[in-house]
Design a protein around this motif. Structure first.
Motif, short mmCIF file in Angstrom:
data_model
loop_
_atom_site.label_atom_id
_atom_site.label_comp_id
_atom_site.label_asym_id
_atom_site.label_seq_id
_atom_site.Cartn_x
_atom_site.Cartn_y
_atom_site.Cartn_z
N PHE A 99 17.14 2.93 -9.64
CA PHE A 99 16.51 4.25 -9.65
C PHE A 99 15.47 4.31 -8.54
CE2 PHE A 99 13.62 7.53 -11.09
CZ PHE A 99 14.41 8.43 -11.78
N TYR A 100 15.55 5.33 -7.68
CA TYR A 100 14.63 5.48 -6.56
C TYR A 100 13.83 6.78 -6.70
CZ TYR A 100 17.11 1.80 -3.95
OH TYR A 100 17.66 0.60 -3.53
N VAL A 101 12.53 6.68 -6.48
CA VAL A 101 11.67 7.86 -6.43
C VAL A 101 11.10 7.97 -5.02
CG1 VAL A 101 9.67 9.06 -7.37
CG2 VAL A 101 11.03 7.56 -8.85
N TYR A 102 11.34 9.11 -4.37
CA TYR A 102 10.86 9.33 -3.01
C TYR A 102 9.69 10.32 -3.03
CZ TYR A 102 15.37 7.29 -1.70
OH TYR A 102 16.45 6.45 -1.57
N THR A 103 8.59 9.94 -2.39
CA THR A 103 7.53 10.89 -2.09
C THR A 103 7.55 11.04 -0.56
OG1 THR A 103 5.78 9.24 -1.77
CG2 THR A 103 6.21 9.98 -4.03
N ASN A 104 6.60 11.78 -0.01
CA ASN A 104 6.66 11.99 1.44
C ASN A 104 6.26 10.76 2.24
OD1 ASN A 104 3.98 12.02 0.81
ND2 ASN A 104 3.51 13.96 1.83
N THR A 105 5.72 9.72 1.59
CA THR A 105 5.33 8.52 2.33
C THR A 105 5.75 7.21 1.67
OG1 THR A 105 3.16 8.63 1.25
CG2 THR A 105 3.32 9.55 3.47
N VAL A 106 6.11 7.24 0.38
CA VAL A 106 6.37 5.99 -0.35
C VAL A 106 7.68 6.09 -1.13
CG1 VAL A 106 5.56 4.49 -2.23
CG2 VAL A 106 3.93 5.37 -0.55
N VAL A 107 8.39 4.96 -1.18
CA VAL A 107 9.61 4.83 -1.98
C VAL A 107 9.34 3.85 -3.12
CG1 VAL A 107 12.06 4.23 -2.02
CG2 VAL A 107 11.05 5.22 0.04
N THR A 108 9.74 4.21 -4.34
CA THR A 108 9.59 3.33 -5.49
C THR A 108 10.98 3.04 -6.05
OG1 THR A 108 7.45 4.34 -6.04
CG2 THR A 108 8.53 3.06 -7.76
N ARG A 109 11.28 1.74 -6.22
CA ARG A 109 12.60 1.33 -6.70
C ARG A 109 12.46 0.56 -8.01
NH1 ARG A 109 15.95 -3.08 -6.94
NH2 ARG A 109 18.17 -2.79 -6.42
N VAL A 110 13.26 0.95 -9.02
CA VAL A 110 13.23 0.27 -10.31
C VAL A 110 14.65 0.19 -10.86
CG1 VAL A 110 10.93 1.17 -10.81
CG2 VAL A 110 12.93 2.37 -11.67
N LEU A 111 14.80 -0.63 -11.91
CA LEU A 111 16.07 -0.68 -12.63
C LEU A 111 15.94 0.04 -13.97
CD1 LEU A 111 17.28 -4.32 -11.93
CD2 LEU A 111 18.17 -2.20 -10.97
N GLY A 112 14.84 -0.20 -14.65
CA GLY A 112 14.58 0.45 -15.92
C GLY A 112 13.19 0.08 -16.38
N THR A 113 12.28 1.04 -16.40
CA THR A 113 10.88 0.72 -16.68
C THR A 113 10.11 2.01 -16.87
OG1 THR A 113 8.95 -0.44 -15.79
CG2 THR A 113 10.32 0.72 -14.23
N SER A 114 8.81 1.90 -17.09
CA SER A 114 7.94 3.08 -17.17
C SER A 114 6.77 2.90 -16.21
CB SER A 114 7.45 3.30 -18.61
OG SER A 114 6.73 2.17 -19.08
N ASP A 145 -3.67 14.71 -1.04
CA ASP A 145 -4.40 13.45 -1.21
C ASP A 145 -4.13 12.49 -0.05
OD1 ASP A 145 -5.36 14.42 -3.56
OD2 ASP A 145 -4.05 13.23 -4.85
N GLU A 146 -5.10 11.66 0.27
CA GLU A 146 -4.95 10.68 1.34
C GLU A 146 -4.26 9.41 0.85
OE1 GLU A 146 -8.76 9.93 3.01
OE2 GLU A 146 -9.02 11.96 3.80
N GLN A 147 -4.08 9.30 -0.48
CA GLN A 147 -3.49 8.10 -1.06
C GLN A 147 -2.32 8.45 -1.99
OE1 GLN A 147 -6.91 6.51 -3.12
NE2 GLN A 147 -7.51 5.22 -1.39
N VAL A 148 -1.41 7.49 -2.10
CA VAL A 148 -0.35 7.54 -3.10
C VAL A 148 -0.56 6.35 -4.03
CG1 VAL A 148 2.13 7.39 -3.54
CG2 VAL A 148 1.29 8.66 -1.56
N VAL A 149 -0.56 6.60 -5.34
CA VAL A 149 -0.82 5.52 -6.30
C VAL A 149 0.37 5.36 -7.24
CG1 VAL A 149 -2.36 4.65 -8.10
CG2 VAL A 149 -3.30 6.02 -6.22
N VAL A 150 0.87 4.13 -7.33
CA VAL A 150 1.96 3.79 -8.26
C VAL A 150 1.41 2.77 -9.25
CG1 VAL A 150 4.28 2.85 -8.50
CG2 VAL A 150 3.67 4.16 -6.45
N ALA A 151 1.43 3.12 -10.53
CA ALA A 151 0.91 2.23 -11.58
C ALA A 151 2.01 1.93 -12.59
CB ALA A 151 -0.28 2.89 -12.28
N VAL A 152 2.16 0.67 -12.95
CA VAL A 152 3.25 0.23 -13.82
C VAL A 152 2.77 0.00 -15.24
CG1 VAL A 152 5.02 -1.53 -14.18
CG2 VAL A 152 4.40 -0.84 -11.86
N LYS A 153 3.52 0.54 -16.20
CA LYS A 153 3.24 0.31 -17.62
C LYS A 153 4.14 -0.79 -18.17
CE LYS A 153 2.98 2.58 -22.13
NZ LYS A 153 3.18 3.83 -22.88
N THR A 154 5.45 -0.69 -17.93
CA THR A 154 6.38 -1.72 -18.38
C THR A 154 7.39 -2.00 -17.26
OG1 THR A 154 7.93 -0.11 -19.34
CG2 THR A 154 6.20 -0.98 -20.78
#
Length: 365
Positions: free
Chosen positions: A197-212, A221-230
């Motif tokens: 599973f891929y999530v695209y923003t205008n500057t960052v790509v996030t890749r996962v298989l199954g998580t929250s 905003d000047e920053q992109v923040v990705v925070a993992v729960k599981t």
């Protein structure tokens, strides 16, 4: 493909797909009809009439078959044509029929809950793109003050914050599930090992298989923040993706995140900073959650419990602190409050460097 633009009230009520939407039993049919209505505002009143009528018929105290529904619809259509309520709108006529059905069906709160004005208001608050051919791009925007949870084609969900939007295909095909996010959303992704599973923003790509995990990527905003729960998440800049697309042998430079960790991407200098989330949470299952009720417990066991519960690495000098023990009935306090109490108990202090906690102590005697 069925041309719904020519449908009348009775046609919609008889249509199987429309029935699935009204029943709320199919996310796919729900998405289609919400998009279709957005693209055909001239049919909003007709849809509202059909929805009200179908719900009234479906909620009869005794079971009613589809054939019986058809007969009832025909009867009501004939009734309206033969005996119009002069000076009233067509919608008012259907409202009167629905009111009768409500009384008969014993569902007094039905019309209040499903009156067309509220349905219409909801549709304007949660805006979606126009109806498109199969597997085209779908966009969901949240313009309401509250969070809005959108269900994706694979059953994954994303809770969108105010002013956020997500786009995705009607179906996830091929070897990837890809979505685009603007704003902030909390994802709970269904695990599929063979379809990351891929999530695209205008500057960052996030890749996962199954998580929250949560992504905050507002364009202002000047920053992109990705925070993992599981689970486990991989993040990398869009610029790295472009390099790999130009050169198949190029190895993408990425950053891995585990529960209670976050990555902050500085847009200006394209650099990631890895750290703990502001409020780490317990990640173990309820049956596995260790006890924090310490009574003369060796410091080694105390730190081991915290590490297991919060997935946070705690660095300390085991030789210097071998005689330290803790007596403290801790419970639901946040991790950093627990650390404050423990360190005061043994005369130590701690500092956080990226995702690690370092304990400084002169030992215990």
């Amino acid at each position: 493909m069925i041309d719904y633009s020519k449908f009348k009230v009775e046609d919609f009520v008889r249509d199987a797909s429309f029935q699935r939407w009204v029943e709320g039993t199919s996310p796919q049919h729900t998405a289609f009809w919400e998009f279709w209505e957005e693209a055909h505002p001239e049919k909003s009143e007709t849809l509202a009439q059909a929805r009200v009528l179908l719900l009234g018929l479906k909620n009869q105290p005794t079971a009613i078959s589809d054939d019986e529904i058809s007969l009832e619809v025909e009867h009501m259509v004939d009734l309206i044509k033969k005996k119009p309520f002069w000076g009233r709108s067509v919608l008012y006529q259907w409202q009167r029929i629905a009111a009768v059905l409500v009384v008969i069906g014993g569902i007094g709160g039905f019309w209040v809950k499903y009156r067309p004005s509220e349905i219409s208001t909801t549709k304007t608050q949660i805006k979606t793109s126009k109806a498109l051919p199969k597997n085209q791009e779908v966009e969901v925007s949240n313009n309401t003050p509250a969070d809005y949870t959108a269900t994706l084609p694979d059953g994954s969900t994303v809770k969108l914050k105010k002013g956020s939007k997500i786009s995705f295909p009607e179906r996830f095909l091929g070897d990837k599930r890809e979505v685009s996010l603007t704003g902030e959303g909390f994802f709970e992704v269904v695990k599929k090992d063979n379809q990351p599973f891929y999530v695209y923003t205008n500057t960052v790509v996030t890749r996962v298989l199954g998580t929250s995990f949560n992504i905050k990527a507002y364009s202002k905003d000047e920053q992109v923040v990705v925070a993992v729960k599981t689970g486990k998440v991989m993040v990398f800049p869009i610029s790295e993706l472009k390099k790999s697309q130009k050169n198949a042998k190029y190895q993408v430079q990425s950053l891995y995140l585990t529960p209670n960790q976050k990555a902050t991407f500085e847009r200006q200098n394209e650099r990631f900073n890895k750290a703990l989330v502001e409020q780490p949470i317990i990640i173990t299952q309820p049956t596995e959650t260790p006890s924090f009720d310490f009574e003369n417990t060796p410091i080694k066991e105390v730190f081991a419990n915290l590490k297991k519960a919060y997935n946070v690495e705690i660095i300390y000098d085991s030789d210097v602190m071998k005689n330290c023990s803790v007596t403290a009935p801790l419970g639901n306090e946040p991790l950093f409050v627990k650390l404050d109490i423990i360190c005061k108990t043994i005369g130590a202090r701690y500092e956080i460097v990226e995702t690690k906690v370092f304990i400084n102590s002169r030992g215990c005697h």
